[in-house]
Design an enzyme around this catalytic site. Sequence first.
Site, PDB file in Angstrom:
ATOM      1  N   HIS A   1      -1.734  -6.137   7.157  1.00  0.00           N
ATOM      2  CA  HIS A   1      -2.348  -6.061   5.819  1.00  0.00           C
ATOM      3  C   HIS A   1      -3.162  -7.297   5.446  1.00  0.00           C
ATOM      4  CE1 HIS A   1      -0.234  -2.403   4.677  1.00  0.00           C
ATOM      5  NE2 HIS A   1       0.824  -2.904   5.303  1.00  0.00           N
TER       6      HIS A   1
ATOM      7  N   CYS B   1      -3.041  -0.432   8.178  1.00  0.00           N
ATOM      8  CA  CYS B   1      -1.711   0.190   8.162  1.00  0.00           C
ATOM      9  C   CYS B   1      -1.803   1.704   7.987  1.00  0.00           C
ATOM     10  CB  CYS B   1      -0.829  -0.472   7.105  1.00  0.00           C
ATOM     11  SG  CYS B   1       0.920  -0.088   7.320  1.00  0.00           S
TER      12      CYS B   1
ATOM     13  N   GLU C   1      -5.213  -7.488   3.250  1.00  0.00           N
ATOM     14  CA  GLU C   1      -5.413  -7.486   1.792  1.00  0.00           C
ATOM     15  C   GLU C   1      -4.288  -8.207   1.057  1.00  0.00           C
ATOM     16  OE1 GLU C   1      -4.382  -4.979   3.583  1.00  0.00           O
ATOM     17  OE2 GLU C   1      -3.069  -3.608   2.483  1.00  0.00           O
TER      18      GLU C   1
END
Lengths: 299, 189
Positions: free
Chosen positions: B171, B78, B173
């Site tokens: 994302h 991102c 994560e």
Amino acid sequence: MTQDLSGTKQTGTIAVKRGLAEMLKGGVIMDVVTPEHAKIAEDSGAVAVMALERVPADIRVQGGVARMSDPDMIEGIKAVVSIPMMAKARIGHFVEAQILQALGVDYIDESEVLTPADEAHHIDKFAFTVPFVCGATNLGEALRRISEGACLIRSKGEAGTGNIVEAVRHLRSIIGDIRRITQADAAELFDWAKKLQAPLPLVQEIAETGWLQVPLFCAGGIATPADAALAMQLGAESVFVGSGIFKSSEPEKRAKAIVEATTHFRDADILAKVSRGLGEPMTGIGMDQIVTKLADRGW
Amino acid sequence: MRVGVLAVQGAFARHGVALAELGVEPRFVRTPADLVEVQALVMPGGESTAMSRLLTTSGLFDAVQERLNAGMPVFGTCAGMILLASEVLDGRADQRSFSAIDLTVRRNGYGRQVDSFEQDLTVEGLAEPFHAVFIRAPVVTRVGPQAEVLAEYEGVPVLVRQGGVTVASFHPELTEDHRLHAQFLQEVG
């Protein structure tokens, strides 16, 4: 909201709502009342702006009913910044929240800084696509807000005072209780849920993970880079700065310094460097001079 | 092998969790001194304009640029994608990028937060779909001839690699699925 793995595009899920809060971590969210303020905030490295009509210090002085900002004012600020924009709705005022969502605001703060619209109920935040942040003075309050759908919690502190003492009290209370819960055995968790007046499953989840279900930021009383670093060292994951910037003598310098302090919150050499030459901070008020404690609003 | 996570701002802690769960203790990078100790770097999501500013004031920008020029592997998600791109549209005038991958991105190209979304993706090299979370995500508008597209959403690249540089507009994560982190670690060696 359940997660559908069928492959169809989904908006407004818990993951995207909490996800934006993750993106704001280690950053500073600044209160702004004009497009000029908003530009200064973005220029200074803010991760988001909070658009409102009066900063808390002025709300405190001027009194009267504090409401959601005028949509024109929100649009005006939205037009000049490219970072996320937050705006405040009154506690329980779900129509103000509907309007803010229609305006394309990125986060709604259901805030005790505004005059509450409902003395028993907070907004059902699951009913919205836009995520909500709510204030809390203790862990029970934080978990009640999370159970209503809040995707970000900020310790309330005492807005508009320039005095960090209440923020420290609230952070220590929330994080201290999280630590104590991780030490509790299964039977004690029932009592914790009762004491906190919070849903048992959320308490059990904290015992397991050792942290809140959502990010925890700090608000209310931050006036200096050292205040921001103090909040971060106590365990806050970002800071909201309201009156502290635009009620100081040199807002841009102070804003930049607070941004640096929030990133390098454990580095005393950098903190010493950025704390110099910032002009006068906001004057601030002692807690014994306060007539209305905003933090007491919220149920 | 030491893997760093750029930690001036953003979702660095979640990347740290993903790496730790894969058995690699992350080093959070906030200053040039931190960077010296790492062999590879993850650039997290966050606010790219704030990160650009903090990279500059900390002296990290030039230090990272030098390491990237020397071939340090990097994984950007991102805002990390924006920081690594060669061209950024709708950014701030003073916003800086490393130009580590030949790519044009439009900041917040997928819209505001109410448009943020989740979507399953088919990813080159992964047997099962990857559940991706897009948050005020950047849109890739141009991919250079050297860059390899590893995943697309509605015909638009969302995961791209060029040499040791991998970038995602979503994302990884934010989910429990660490396959993309594992792939990155494998490439790093």
